[in-house]
Design an enzyme around this catalytic site. Structure first.
Site, PDB file in Angstrom:
ATOM      1  N   CYS A   2       0.831  -1.207   0.000  1.00 55.21           N
ATOM      2  CA  CYS A   2       0.000   0.000   0.000  1.00 55.21           C
ATOM      3  C   CYS A   2       0.864   1.255   0.000  1.00 55.21           C
ATOM      4  O   CYS A   2       2.033   1.234   0.377  1.00 55.21           O
ATOM      5  CB  CYS A   2      -0.905   0.006   1.224  1.00 55.21           C
ATOM      6  SG  CYS A   2      -1.894  -1.488   1.406  1.00 55.21           S
ATOM      7  N   ARG A  27       1.420   1.486  -6.048  1.00 57.49           N
ATOM      8  CA  ARG A  27       1.599   0.548  -4.946  1.00 57.49           C
ATOM      9  C   ARG A  27       0.299  -0.139  -4.537  1.00 57.49           C
ATOM     10  O   ARG A  27       0.321  -1.100  -3.765  1.00 57.49           O
ATOM     11  CB  ARG A  27       2.176   1.281  -3.725  1.00 57.49           C
ATOM     12  CG  ARG A  27       3.587   1.792  -3.934  1.00 57.49           C
ATOM     13  CD  ARG A  27       4.076   2.487  -2.680  1.00 57.49           C
ATOM     14  NE  ARG A  27       4.255   1.548  -1.595  1.00 57.49           N
ATOM     15  CZ  ARG A  27       5.395   0.929  -1.305  1.00 57.49           C
ATOM     16  NH1 ARG A  27       6.454   1.136  -2.049  1.00 57.49           N
ATOM     17  NH2 ARG A  27       5.482   0.110  -0.280  1.00 57.49           N
ATOM     18  N   TRP A  74      -3.679  -1.754  -1.361  1.00 59.50           N
ATOM     19  CA  TRP A  74      -3.637  -3.075  -1.984  1.00 59.50           C
ATOM     20  C   TRP A  74      -4.067  -4.044  -0.900  1.00 59.50           C
ATOM     21  O   TRP A  74      -3.369  -4.250   0.082  1.00 59.50           O
ATOM     22  CB  TRP A  74      -2.228  -3.380  -2.472  1.00 59.50           C
ATOM     23  CG  TRP A  74      -2.106  -4.614  -3.308  1.00 59.50           C
ATOM     24  CD1 TRP A  74      -2.321  -4.731  -4.644  1.00 59.50           C
ATOM     25  CD2 TRP A  74      -1.706  -5.921  -2.856  1.00 59.50           C
ATOM     26  NE1 TRP A  74      -2.090  -6.021  -5.059  1.00 59.50           N
ATOM     27  CE2 TRP A  74      -1.716  -6.771  -3.975  1.00 59.50           C
ATOM     28  CE3 TRP A  74      -1.361  -6.443  -1.619  1.00 59.50           C
ATOM     29  CZ2 TRP A  74      -1.384  -8.113  -3.891  1.00 59.50           C
ATOM     30  CZ3 TRP A  74      -1.035  -7.787  -1.524  1.00 59.50           C
ATOM     31  CH2 TRP A  74      -1.037  -8.605  -2.664  1.00 59.50           C
ATOM     32  N   ASN A 100       0.448  -0.187   5.996  1.00 52.64           N
ATOM     33  CA  ASN A 100       0.941  -1.084   4.957  1.00 52.64           C
ATOM     34  C   ASN A 100       1.580  -2.264   5.652  1.00 52.64           C
ATOM     35  O   ASN A 100       2.520  -2.093   6.431  1.00 52.64           O
ATOM     36  CB  ASN A 100       1.971  -0.373   4.073  1.00 52.64           C
ATOM     37  CG  ASN A 100       2.614  -1.311   3.073  1.00 52.64           C
ATOM     38  OD1 ASN A 100       2.045  -2.337   2.717  1.00 52.64           O
ATOM     39  ND2 ASN A 100       3.804  -0.956   2.613  1.00 52.64           N
ATOM     40  N   GLY A 101       1.068  -3.459   5.408  1.00 52.90           N
ATOM     41  CA  GLY A 101       1.644  -4.640   6.031  1.00 52.90           C
ATOM     42  C   GLY A 101       0.577  -5.509   6.654  1.00 52.90           C
ATOM     43  O   GLY A 101      -0.614  -5.397   6.337  1.00 52.90           O
ATOM     44  N   GLU A 480      11.468 -13.858 -18.981  1.00 53.15           N
ATOM     45  CA  GLU A 480      11.098 -12.466 -18.727  1.00 53.15           C
ATOM     46  C   GLU A 480      10.069 -11.968 -19.741  1.00 53.15           C
ATOM     47  O   GLU A 480       9.125 -11.253 -19.379  1.00 53.15           O
ATOM     48  CB  GLU A 480      12.351 -11.581 -18.745  1.00 53.15           C
ATOM     49  CG  GLU A 480      12.098 -10.091 -18.607  1.00 53.15           C
ATOM     50  CD  GLU A 480      11.445  -9.693 -17.292  1.00 53.15           C
ATOM     51  OE1 GLU A 480      10.994  -8.540 -17.204  1.00 53.15           O
ATOM     52  OE2 GLU A 480      11.377 -10.531 -16.354  1.00 53.15           O
ATOM     53  N   LYS A 484       6.354 -10.585 -18.718  1.00 49.22           N
ATOM     54  CA  LYS A 484       5.844  -9.269 -19.098  1.00 49.22           C
ATOM     55  C   LYS A 484       4.479  -9.384 -19.759  1.00 49.22           C
ATOM     56  O   LYS A 484       3.574  -8.593 -19.486  1.00 49.22           O
ATOM     57  CB  LYS A 484       6.830  -8.561 -20.034  1.00 49.22           C
ATOM     58  CG  LYS A 484       8.019  -7.971 -19.349  1.00 49.22           C
ATOM     59  CD  LYS A 484       7.617  -6.846 -18.419  1.00 49.22           C
ATOM     60  CE  LYS A 484       8.615  -6.654 -17.297  1.00 49.22           C
ATOM     61  NZ  LYS A 484       8.608  -7.684 -16.261  1.00 49.22           N
ATOM     62  N   GLU A 487       1.850 -10.179 -17.088  1.00 47.02           N
ATOM     63  CA  GLU A 487       1.589  -9.049 -16.206  1.00 47.02           C
ATOM     64  C   GLU A 487       0.741  -7.975 -16.884  1.00 47.02           C
ATOM     65  O   GLU A 487      -0.164  -7.412 -16.263  1.00 47.02           O
ATOM     66  CB  GLU A 487       2.910  -8.410 -15.761  1.00 47.02           C
ATOM     67  CG  GLU A 487       3.738  -9.226 -14.799  1.00 47.02           C
ATOM     68  CD  GLU A 487       5.038  -8.535 -14.469  1.00 47.02           C
ATOM     69  OE1 GLU A 487       5.388  -8.483 -13.285  1.00 47.02           O
ATOM     70  OE2 GLU A 487       5.717  -8.033 -15.390  1.00 47.02           O
ATOM     71  N   HIS A 503      10.116 -32.076 -24.824  1.00 42.08           N
ATOM     72  CA  HIS A 503       9.830 -32.876 -23.640  1.00 42.08           C
ATOM     73  C   HIS A 503       8.497 -32.477 -22.998  1.00 42.08           C
ATOM     74  O   HIS A 503       8.324 -32.655 -21.795  1.00 42.08           O
ATOM     75  CB  HIS A 503      10.967 -32.748 -22.624  1.00 42.08           C
ATOM     76  CG  HIS A 503      12.264 -33.292 -23.123  1.00 42.08           C
ATOM     77  ND1 HIS A 503      12.481 -34.642 -23.303  1.00 42.08           N
ATOM     78  CD2 HIS A 503      13.404 -32.664 -23.508  1.00 42.08           C
ATOM     79  CE1 HIS A 503      13.708 -34.825 -23.765  1.00 42.08           C
ATOM     80  NE2 HIS A 503      14.292 -33.645 -23.901  1.00 42.08           N
ATOM     81  N   LYS A 602       3.931  -2.646  -7.027  1.00 42.25           N
ATOM     82  CA  LYS A 602       5.316  -2.449  -7.441  1.00 42.25           C
ATOM     83  C   LYS A 602       6.309  -3.042  -6.459  1.00 42.25           C
ATOM     84  O   LYS A 602       7.230  -3.746  -6.833  1.00 42.25           O
ATOM     85  CB  LYS A 602       5.588  -0.942  -7.594  1.00 42.25           C
ATOM     86  CG  LYS A 602       6.983  -0.607  -8.092  1.00 42.25           C
ATOM     87  CD  LYS A 602       7.199  -1.100  -9.496  1.00 42.25           C
ATOM     88  CE  LYS A 602       8.547  -0.701 -10.042  1.00 42.25           C
ATOM     89  NZ  LYS A 602       8.776  -1.276 -11.380  1.00 42.25           N
TER      90      LYS A 602
END
Length: 607
Positions: A2, A27, A74, A100-101, A480, A484, A487, A503, A602
């Site tokens: 947050c 955030r 968040w 936050n937490g 990566e 991307k 996301e 395989h 983030k």
């Protein structure tokens, strides 16, 4: 996760708090709220959804006050609805808190407070903090917070204001989750991230774990976890506030993709003497004796930084012949890792606050390992617990999906590999540095593929699945690229070693499955080309990123994205650029919020 912002001073508080939230919306964006002290009482407005909803609410129901706090959320405890939005007040309306937490023992505290007559109206653990602090409050908010803290377990950062305080004050608490204070002339600020402060001050103080800080117009007072008054060092940030604006781009992600040539250059500038061939760092010094005593290197990271670590393994092993292990930060401390003074541990985190990586670093430190942080944010937690720091100099990265932070991490890992090679007494050949000098131009050349990737995005944005393939040092770039796309566009994508395709993943290939492959350099090009022939034999649609002549891929590629060639060790930095562009453009075409993808934040500061 947050976003927290606070202010005390002479200026109108609400516009300043909203401006800070704009900087921190990346955030968390489940809800937002603001609380101020107005005429001796707490006044607040909250709204479900993104910050614009709160702005609309304040336009019709304005607030004013001398000081206050604001929050963008968040959700961790309680659904993301207005009732659970921060700031949260206590049952008596005396204390407002943003948080936050996670408070791990909130439930037994809640039950005890309920038995004492305290009412609860939200589903959040944060309300426990508000009621607990209020139960100790007698006009001195900082003292009430210090009395309440020993009862709380977990990791969190909080900012609080109170009606009936003896003076205008905002109180801040840090326990494991980042919080930074901004120092001004007759005014003080606080935020989760320095980016929220840069428009007003560059003089900052990073709180340590267990710190409680009181912010008044006159200054800042800090107490440590034992209640002892302490001073934390004042640091001056060199970030330009203009860096955190969009600069004419539609999205921060687009801006940050295009900033990569400069960010890459800034990361090696001043650290490489191209004439003498020597590498030197400001905040990292490992003696030749120390490096000679090393038997292993461990790279700890999460998410995109973990992909950077996989590339770092190739770089360090090839240039130093030291064996390298790559671990997820979230897994490392749960497997009783083997680490001692003969092991160099490098924690990689853009923010320097990724809690899984920080805790993994602490586990390594407890075992006696030598500890280095590779981070972008000065003064962050990872940089404070490490013996040495390698900063990436990427500047603020606002988009949740990392781009320039990733490429600068790769540059920093290349520099670290060269530095270790140097300290081992082995020569750094001039071609290794010449390749670095040409890298920013090569990255700029890769950006010229923007039109080509946009045309591909028209074709691929309706896909439901995409497979990314690479071999050797390019395999992490396949991972990566897939990350991307997931996301930013919410398309399922998977990265795979090209040689492992037969395989399992080959069973998925038909005319509907796009394949994005990385085919570069001499070592694995022909092998990847052979793998792609297997794909074409099953009617797969093939897009290839390559530094070779496109004619070399006739018959196996439907689309070729030709990038500038650099040394094979640095080619991943160039090759990832068109994958970033493609993910961004597909996300935009699908109507996704590319700067703030759903469910992501983030800086991941909770486990």
């Amino acid at each position: 996760m947050c976003g927290i912002v606070g202010y005390v001073g002479p200026r109108p508080v609400v516009p300043l708090l909203l401006e800070g939230l704009r900087r921190l919306e990346y955030r968390g964006y489940d809800s937002a709220g603001v609380a101020v002290v107005e005429d001796g009482a707490i006044a607040r407005q909250r709204a479900e959804g993104k910050l614009d909803r709160l702005v609309e609410r304040l336009a019709s129901h304005p607030l004013s006050g001398r000081y206050g706090v604001a929050h963008t959320r968040w959700a961790t405890h309680g659904k993301p609805i207005e009732r659970n939005a921060h700031p949260v007040t206590d049952a008596r309306g005396r204390v407002a808190v943003i948080h936050n937490g996670i408070v791990e023992n909130f439930l037994p505290i809640k039950r005890r407070l309920q038995a004492e007559g305290w009412e609860f109206s939200t589903d959040t653990d944060t309300e426990v903090i508000a009621n607990l602090v209020s139960s100790h409050f007698d006009g001195d908010l900082a003292a009430a917070v210090r009395r309440a803290l020993p009862e709380l377990e977990g990791m969190y950062a909080c900012a609080l204001v109170a009606a009936g305080s003896r003076e205008d004050e905002v109180v801040a608490v840090r326990q494991g989750t980042p919080l930074v204070l901004g120092v001004g002339a007759g005014e003080q600020f606080l935020a989760s991230d320095p980016a929220a402060l840069l428009a007003h001050t560059r003089d900052v103080v990073f709180l340590e774990n267990g710190d409680v800080a009181r912010l008044t117009r006159e200054g800042i007072a800090i107490w440590d976890a034992t209640g002892r008054a302490v001073e934390r060092p004042l640091q001056r940030l060199n970030w330009d506030p203009i860096q955190i604006e969009k600069g004419g781009f539609k999205h921060f992600m687009a801006k940050e993709i295009h900033e990569q040539p400069q960010a890459v250059r800034d990361t090696f500038a001043g650290r490489v003497d191209f004439e003498s061939g020597e590498i030197a760092f400001d905040w990292l010094e490992l003696s030749r004796e120390t490096v000679a005593s090393l038997r292993r290197v461990q790279l700890l990271a999460c998410g995109t930084s973990w992909h950077a670590a996989l590339v770092g393994k190739f770089l360090i092993e090839e240039l130093t012949r030291l064996p390298v292990e790559v671990d997820y930060g979230s897994e490392y401390r749960y497997r009783d890792p083997i680490a001692d003074a003969s092991v160099l541990v490098v924690g990689i985190s853009q923010s320097g606050e990724t809690i899984d990586t920080v805790w993994a670093m602490e586990a390594a430190r407890e075992r006696g390992a030598r500890l280095v942080a590779l981070a972008n944010v000065p003064g962050s937690q990872a940089t404070r617990i490490a013996e040495g720091v390698l900063y990436t100099h990427a500047g603020p990265e606002i988009g949740v999906a990392s781009t320039k932070a990733f490429t600068t991490q790769l540059v920093a890992l290349y520099l670290l590999a060269l530095y270790l090679r140097q300290q081992l007494g082995r020569p750094i050949e001039r071609e290794l540095l010449a390749a670095l000098a040409h890298l920013p131009q090569a990255v700029a050349g890769a950006l010229e593929l923007e039109r080509a990737t946009d045309e591909l995005a028209r074709e691929l944005h309706t896909a439901t699945d995409v497979l990314y393939l690479g071999r050797g040092i390019q395999y992490p770039i396949a991972l990566e690229g897939a990350l991307k796309l997931k996301e930013i566009s919410y398309i399922h994508a998977e990265g795979y070693p090209a040689g492992e395709m037969k395989h399992g993943p080959i069973a998925l290939i038909d005319e509907h499955l796009p394949i994005v492959a990385l085919a570069s350099g001499r070592r694995t090009f022909e092998k990847v080309k052979s793998n792609l022939q297997e794909v074409k034999a099953r009617d797969g649609r093939v897009i290839v990123v390559t530094d070779r002549d496109p004619a070399d891929l006739d018959g196996v590629a439907d689309h070729v994205l030709a990038v500038p060639a650099v040394s094979e060790l640095l080619q991943p930095i160039v090759n990832v650029v068109p994958l970033q562009l493609l993910a961004y453009q597909i996300g935009v075409r699908r109507g996704a919020d590319v700067d703030q993808p759903r469910n992501l934040a983030k800086s991941v500061t909770v486990e």
